[in-house]
Design a protein around this motif. Structure first.
Motif, PDB file in Angstrom:
ATOM      1  N   UNK A 440      48.321  25.238  39.116  1.00 13.09           N
ATOM      2  CA  UNK A 440      49.385  25.703  40.013  1.00 13.09           C
ATOM      3  C   UNK A 440      48.812  26.449  41.211  1.00 13.09           C
ATOM      4  N   UNK A 441      47.650  27.072  41.029  1.00  8.14           N
ATOM      5  CA  UNK A 441      47.049  27.832  42.130  1.00  8.14           C
ATOM      6  C   UNK A 441      46.529  26.914  43.240  1.00  8.14           C
ATOM      7  N   UNK A 450      44.837  31.429  49.897  1.00  4.73           N
ATOM      8  CA  UNK A 450      45.137  30.695  48.680  1.00  4.73           C
ATOM      9  C   UNK A 450      43.886  30.324  47.914  1.00  4.73           C
ATOM     10  N   UNK A 451      42.822  30.001  48.644  1.00  5.30           N
ATOM     11  CA  UNK A 451      41.554  29.677  47.990  1.00  5.30           C
ATOM     12  C   UNK A 451      40.984  30.903  47.294  1.00  5.30           C
ATOM     13  N   UNK A 456      39.717  33.759  42.251  1.00  2.00           N
ATOM     14  CA  UNK A 456      39.934  34.906  41.353  1.00  2.00           C
ATOM     15  C   UNK A 456      40.398  34.440  39.978  1.00  2.00           C
ATOM     16  N   UNK A 457      41.369  33.523  39.953  1.00  2.00           N
ATOM     17  CA  UNK A 457      41.902  33.068  38.679  1.00  2.00           C
ATOM     18  C   UNK A 457      40.909  32.184  37.931  1.00  2.00           C
ATOM     19  N   UNK A 696      46.483  38.784  42.087  1.00  3.75           N
ATOM     20  CA  UNK A 696      47.058  38.435  40.779  1.00  3.75           C
ATOM     21  C   UNK A 696      48.557  38.294  40.887  1.00  3.75           C
ATOM     22  N   UNK A 697      49.130  37.339  40.182  1.00  2.00           N
ATOM     23  CA  UNK A 697      50.585  37.154  40.231  1.00  2.00           C
ATOM     24  C   UNK A 697      51.317  38.383  39.733  1.00  2.00           C
ATOM     25  N   UNK A 698      52.411  38.678  40.390  1.00  2.00           N
ATOM     26  CA  UNK A 698      53.194  39.836  39.972  1.00  2.00           C
ATOM     27  C   UNK A 698      53.805  39.584  38.608  1.00  2.00           C
TER      28      UNK A 698
END
Length: 703
Positions: A440-441, A450-451, A456-457, A696-698
């Motif tokens: 999804x990232x 976005x990269x 990070x993920x 990081x996603x909220x």
């Protein structure tokens, strides 16, 4: 003789008669089957390889990109030099068009003809191996026999206006003198054009009735907002009847107004289809409903094509485009893969999104989440110790293979459920969930920010998987070894015999089939995540939560609040329970079932195998360290862990990419960014930051 027959059969794929023999055989009074066969033979000549006479190159050098264009020009030159052939050619082609029903071509070609996906799939499988007979008055079947090459649509669409105009004039030879029959002489061209318009309007009306029936069906209607008479489907029939009114000229202001109103209704139908998809996204995906929507969208697209050709008949390029699209639809009609991808893509995306939501729980972004993951993984390793010894007990009974597999399935499923409800984790289950979350990232990986989020993920995912594996193994190995050693010291006997311990160690050797078995286990891990996603989608689609919460008998037994709590419990845990139970039975019975039908397979799960090695060393003692087979087994387990994780992650990640239809990103840029991060901060693969990065996603949940 057999060799000669086989050679002729192979050559017949592209062989054809000479052009003069084909033109001499044109007979407008022959049986329909013979005329259809004649046209099929002409189509094979157009696609035939080989050089033509020098005269074929004369006239128009603008369409040399396709050899078929050269042959078509040559055909027109020959017809121009032989008026008798030109007359019989034109009358034969017109008789074929007249005697074959064109409605099936315009309405049914490329559109699923069955109401259900499975019957449609069986029909397409049959169509791949059983072509339609040429003696039926069916233009759709004739099209399927005429255009059999994958490049046919391309060369038809690439025809220039001059060549299309010349070919159209060749087909009208003899039409002015009423040679085709009719009430009036000298008006043949007008009658042909009127017949073409009548065919187009009839086909549009048939397609509109089919779209209306689908849009007003219960499966679609129940997912649309508002009253039935407010939907665009309800008003389609009156709009198309007004548009196709006899005597209404295309340059009339009333026609233009009705055409715009009708096109607006078609746009409303597309919007309604999107609304149904939104409902499916929210409340669960039904493959049958998706199939109905895709079939309706194909009919709407066909209406638009026919409408364009009908409104502006003077534009020859639009006719070529229409024929090219019909050819593509005819060829796609034989494709089972096209049907499966269009019907199951929505379900696959829903399953993947459910996995992605679960995968967020397994990605740790700061030290607090990292410590919680390590504790959960250590707890999972502790439960796995009991699983290992129960497995030895079950297989030590030497029961029937199916009974052994069934008992092993219960052992695995019970263990995994205990891990789930204790909020522990099993490392190898994570990659099938984190893969979709990471995919999804990629939506924003084309931009620098976005990269950065994707990098990070990616680092967090690698670190989390490594931590979970370390947490599992750091407990399962020493505890399994300590139990076996303690039992031996306390009772003077071991739970395993030395021979069984040695055989266990040797079975994990990297030089044996361990890598293949580890890959097989990775596939099973991925399959369990698919089953879990499907179950969650089924629960939402059929509104099982509401059924349970408002069930009369459940409310009578448990009370209103109890029924609601039970419904909430299954809503929260159905996916997890299904994943764990299905994984248990896949690991226990999967190898036995596969071995019955095909090659022998075994499960090689890194956590379970490490516990087995620990138990074996507890039996053999320190002498086991001098055994070469032990170190081969250690290497095998290391490779096993990599393959378990890599295979399940790769399958889940690839499915996520396909289901979301993500646009291509620069893979080199993404890989380079990940590599640079690792080189700059190698410890980030092992040690998380004190605080989660801002990317990081909220609301990212922790374990």
């Amino acid at each position: 003789m057999l060799r000669s027959l086989f050679r002729k059969w192979r050559e017949s794929r592209n062989a054809s008669l000479q052009l003069d023999a084909i033109l001499a055989a044109a007979d407008p009074d022959a049986l329909l089957a013979d005329r259809n066969q004649w046209l099929i033979e002409l189509a094979y000549w157009l696609r035939r390889d080989g050089n033509l006479d020098a005269g074929a190159e004369a006239g128009g050098a603008g369409s040399r990109s396709f050899p078929v264009h050269v042959r078509l020009r040559y055909l027109l030159q020959v017809l121009a030099r032989h008026p008798d052939w030109a007359d019989s050619f034109a009358r034969t082609v017109r008789s074929i068009v007249r005697d074959n029903d064109p409605t099936s071509l315009f309405c049914d070609t490329g559109v699923a003809s069955h109401p259900g996906i499975w019957s449609e799939m069986a029909d397409r499988l049959q169509a791949r191996f059983l072509p339609p007979p040429p003696n039926r008055s069916d233009m759709a079947g004739l099209f399927a026999l005429l255009f059999v090459d994958e490049n046919d649509a391309d060369w038809v669409e690439a025809l220039d206006d001059e060549l299309v105009e010349r070919f159209a004039q060749a087909l009208l030879v003899g039409a002015e003198d009423g040679a085709d029959g009719g009430a009036e002489e000298g008006d043949g061209v007008k009658r042909l054009r009127k017949a073409r318009e009548a065919t187009l309007t009839a086909s549009i009306q048939v397609l509109v009735s089919q779209v209306r029936a689908t849009g007003l069906s219960q499966a679609i209607r129940s997912r649309l907002r508002g009253r039935v008479d407010e939907t665009p489907f309800f008003r389609l029939d009156r709009a198309v009847a007004a548009l196709c009114e006899d005597g209404l000229a295309h340059d009339d202001g009333a026609f233009v107004h009705r055409l715009n109103y009708f096109r607006g209704l078609l746009d409303g139908c597309h919007a309604a289809a999107r609304q149904v998809y939104e409902d499916l996204e929210e409340n669960g995906v039904s493959v049958e409903v998706v199939f109905q929507i895709e079939r309706m969208k194909a009919r709407l697209a066909r209406i638009d094509l026919l409408l364009t050709a009908w409104v502006d008949p003077s534009h020859h390029g639009r006719h070529a485009h229409l024929i090219a699209e019909l050819i593509r639809s005819t060829q796609a009609r034989r494709s089972v893969g096209h049907l499966m991808s269009s019907s199951f893509a929505q379900l696959a995306r829903k399953v993947v999104e459910r996995s992605a939501e679960s995968g967020e729980h397994y990605i740790t972004r700061d030290r607090k989440e990292y410590r919680e993951l390590m504790r959960a993984a250590m707890g999972g390793g502790l439960v796995t110790v009991l699983t290992v010894y129960l497995k030895f007990l079950i297989y030590g009974l030497h029961l029937d293979k199916f009974i052994e597999g069934f008992l092993a399935s219960l052992n695995y499923a019970g263990s995994f459920l205990a891990i789930h409800f204790a909020h522990f984790t099993l490392a190898t289950k994570q990659p099938a969930m984190t893969g979709p979350a990471l995919a999804h990232r990629l939506d924003g990986a084309g931009r620098p920010e976005g990269r950065e989020i994707f990098v990070d993920d990616t680092i967090a995912m690698i670190r989390s998987n490594a931590a979970a594996i370390f947490g599992n193994l750091s407990v399962v190995f020493p505890v399994a070894l300590a139990i076996e050693w303690g039992v031996g010291k306390a009772f003077g006997a071991h739970l395993l015999t030395p021979a069984k311990a040695i055989a266990t160690i040797e079975s994990f050797s990297i030089l044996g089939p361990t890598p293949l078995y580890a890959i097989f286990t990775g596939v099973l891990l991925w399959l369990s995540s698919l089953i879990a996603g499907w179950a969650d989608n089924w629960f939402a689609l059929h509104r099982v939560h509401d059924v349970m919460a408002y069930n009369r008998r459940l409310r009578y037994v448990l009370g209103q609040r109890g029924a609601m709590r039970l419904a909430d419990f299954w809503k929260r845990n159905l996916s997890g329970i299904t994943a764990n139970v299905s994984l248990g039975f896949l690991l226990g019975l999967g190898p036995e079932i596969l071995s019955f039908f095909g090659p022998h397979m075994e499960v090689r799960h890194v956590t379970l195998s490490t516990g087995s090695i620990g138990a074996a060393i507890g039996v053999l003692g320190l002498d086991a360290l001098r055994m070469p087979s032990l170190w081969l087994a250690v290497a095998g387990i290391a490779l096993m862990g990599v393959l378990n994780v890599a295979v399940s992650f790769a399958l889940a990640f690839n499915m996520a990419l396909r289901s979301r239809n993500l646009r291509r990103v620069d893979r080199r840029e993404v890989v380079r960014a990940v590599r640079q991060r690792i080189l700059r901060h190698p410890l980030s693969l092992l040690i998380p930051p004190r605080k989660a990065p801002d990317s990081a996603p909220e609301g990212s949940p922790s374990l």
